[in-house]
Structures are given as C-alpha cells and as structure tokens.
Design a protein around this motif. Structure first.
Motif, mmCIF file in Angstrom:
data_model
loop_
_atom_site.group_PDB
_atom_site.id
_atom_site.type_symbol
_atom_site.label_atom_id
_atom_site.label_comp_id
_atom_site.label_asym_id
_atom_site.label_seq_id
_atom_site.Cartn_x
_atom_site.Cartn_y
_atom_site.Cartn_z
ATOM 1 N N LYS A 40 7.274 -12.044 -8.656
ATOM 2 C CA LYS A 40 6.165 -11.092 -8.834
ATOM 3 C C LYS A 40 6.636 -9.762 -9.416
ATOM 4 C CE LYS A 40 3.309 -12.960 -5.102
ATOM 5 N NZ LYS A 40 2.585 -12.658 -3.829
ATOM 6 N N ASN A 41 7.933 -9.666 -9.731
ATOM 7 C CA ASN A 41 8.481 -8.407 -10.279
ATOM 8 C C ASN A 41 8.154 -7.211 -9.384
ATOM 9 O OD1 ASN A 41 9.350 -9.957 -12.384
ATOM 10 N ND2 ASN A 41 8.314 -8.815 -13.989
ATOM 11 N N THR A 42 8.285 -7.401 -8.089
ATOM 12 C CA THR A 42 7.876 -6.374 -7.146
ATOM 13 C C THR A 42 8.936 -6.191 -6.055
ATOM 14 O OG1 THR A 42 5.537 -6.880 -7.527
ATOM 15 C CG2 THR A 42 6.070 -5.660 -5.535
ATOM 16 N N VAL A 43 9.155 -4.937 -5.700
ATOM 17 C CA VAL A 43 10.007 -4.604 -4.571
ATOM 18 C C VAL A 43 9.147 -3.933 -3.510
ATOM 19 C CG1 VAL A 43 10.692 -2.370 -5.528
ATOM 20 C CG2 VAL A 43 12.167 -3.506 -3.863
ATOM 21 N N TYR A 44 9.479 -4.179 -2.252
ATOM 22 C CA TYR A 44 8.686 -3.673 -1.132
ATOM 23 C C TYR A 44 9.557 -2.822 -0.216
ATOM 24 C CZ TYR A 44 5.807 -7.612 -2.641
ATOM 25 O OH TYR A 44 5.062 -8.496 -3.387
ATOM 26 N N LEU A 45 8.903 -1.922 0.495
ATOM 27 C CA LEU A 45 9.553 -1.180 1.558
ATOM 28 C C LEU A 45 8.631 -1.223 2.766
ATOM 29 C CD1 LEU A 45 12.097 0.522 2.257
ATOM 30 C CD2 LEU A 45 10.681 2.548 1.809
ATOM 31 N N GLN A 46 8.987 -2.026 3.739
ATOM 32 C CA GLN A 46 8.242 -2.091 4.985
ATOM 33 C C GLN A 46 8.752 -0.997 5.903
ATOM 34 O OE1 GLN A 46 5.620 -4.185 5.977
ATOM 35 N NE2 GLN A 46 5.542 -2.816 7.741
ATOM 36 N N MET A 47 7.860 -0.105 6.315
ATOM 37 C CA MET A 47 8.241 1.041 7.128
ATOM 38 C C MET A 47 7.558 0.938 8.488
ATOM 39 S SD MET A 47 8.042 4.037 4.235
ATOM 40 C CE MET A 47 6.259 4.002 4.153
ATOM 41 N N ASN A 48 8.356 0.776 9.518
ATOM 42 C CA ASN A 48 7.844 0.678 10.883
ATOM 43 C C ASN A 48 8.310 1.867 11.719
ATOM 44 O OD1 ASN A 48 6.762 -1.867 10.217
ATOM 45 N ND2 ASN A 48 8.632 -2.924 10.855
ATOM 46 N N SER A 49 7.670 2.057 12.845
ATOM 47 C CA SER A 49 8.032 3.146 13.762
ATOM 48 C C SER A 49 8.148 4.464 13.019
ATOM 49 C CB SER A 49 9.352 2.823 14.470
ATOM 50 O OG SER A 49 9.265 1.608 15.170
ATOM 51 N N LEU A 50 7.157 4.756 12.228
ATOM 52 C CA LEU A 50 7.209 5.953 11.397
ATOM 53 C C LEU A 50 7.196 7.218 12.239
ATOM 54 C CD1 LEU A 50 4.910 4.713 8.538
ATOM 55 C CD2 LEU A 50 7.217 5.631 8.224
ATOM 56 N N LYS A 51 7.904 8.218 11.722
ATOM 57 C CA LYS A 51 8.032 9.513 12.381
ATOM 58 C C LYS A 51 7.505 10.601 11.454
ATOM 59 C CE LYS A 51 12.412 7.941 14.405
ATOM 60 N NZ LYS A 51 13.859 8.245 14.539
#
Length: 123
Positions: free
Chosen positions: A76-87
């Motif tokens: 899909k020519n895509t990079v992801y950044l899953q961000m959890n426990s955000l501050k």
C-alpha cells in the motif's frame, strides 16, 4: 522524488491512542527506509521512529519506546505510527520522512518530508 502525505492526527486525551499514516508515491517504496519525527512549538524537530525497507528493523527514541509502534505495508506504499498511552508531552506536529541517506536519527539524514499532521494530547 518521493511525495509523502500524512494523516491521522487529531486531539486525544492523555492515555488515549492515535494511528498516523503516511502514504508515499514517486519512488519504489519497498526500497527505502521510512521514519517519523515530531516538532513541538519552539523546539527542534526530534526523531521518533524509523523502519527499514523490509520492515524487519525498527528504531525508536527513548521517549516513545514501548508506547509507539512503527510498521509499513509495502503493498500500500504506506507507513504507520501506532501511538498508545499518549501523554501531553507527545503534543507536536508529526512529520513523515523518507529515504534516509545519513544518520537516521537526525532530520538532515532524510531526503524527503511530508507536510506534517498535528497531534494534541490533552491532560
């Protein structure tokens, strides 16, 4: 040339999650490393995470290790950044970067940038 378009930013409460996406075009996506940086108001652009072309090797800053996960879908020519426990201190404009040709932890080490997407974490 590589064109990058980020999406997925927004406003979230502390402890919440967001997933950023970066769609790339213009080069063979599967052959280039990808990364994420962030820049808070009045501060320098800081390294967040990077991923090798094959998706096996990943790298994180100490401040996000264990909370953020980088991944890529070469189909899909895509990079992801899953961000959890955000501050609240994660609040910044997040930039996608492509094609590292130097020190991947420094902005100067990357050849192409997206326009950025705002992430705001409320306390």
């Amino acid at each position: 040339q590589v064109q990058l378009v980020e999406s997925g930013g927004g406003l979230v409460q502390a402890g919440g999650s967001l997933r950023l996406s970066c769609a790339a075009s213009g080069r063979t996506f599967s052959s280039i490393g990808m990364g994420w940086f962030r820049q808070a108001p009045g501060k320098e652009r800081d390294f967040v995470s990077a991923i090798a072309p094959n998706g096996i090797s990943t790298y994180y800053s100490d401040s996000v290790k264990g909370r953020f996960t980088i991944s890529r879908d070469n189909a899909k020519n895509t990079v992801y950044l899953q961000m959890n426990s955000l501050k609240p201190e994660d609040t910044a404009i997040y930039y996608c970067a492509a094609d590292a040709d130097g020190n991947y932890r420094l902005p100067d080490g990357w050849g192409h940038w997206g326009q950025g997407t705002q992430v705001t974490v409320s306390s």
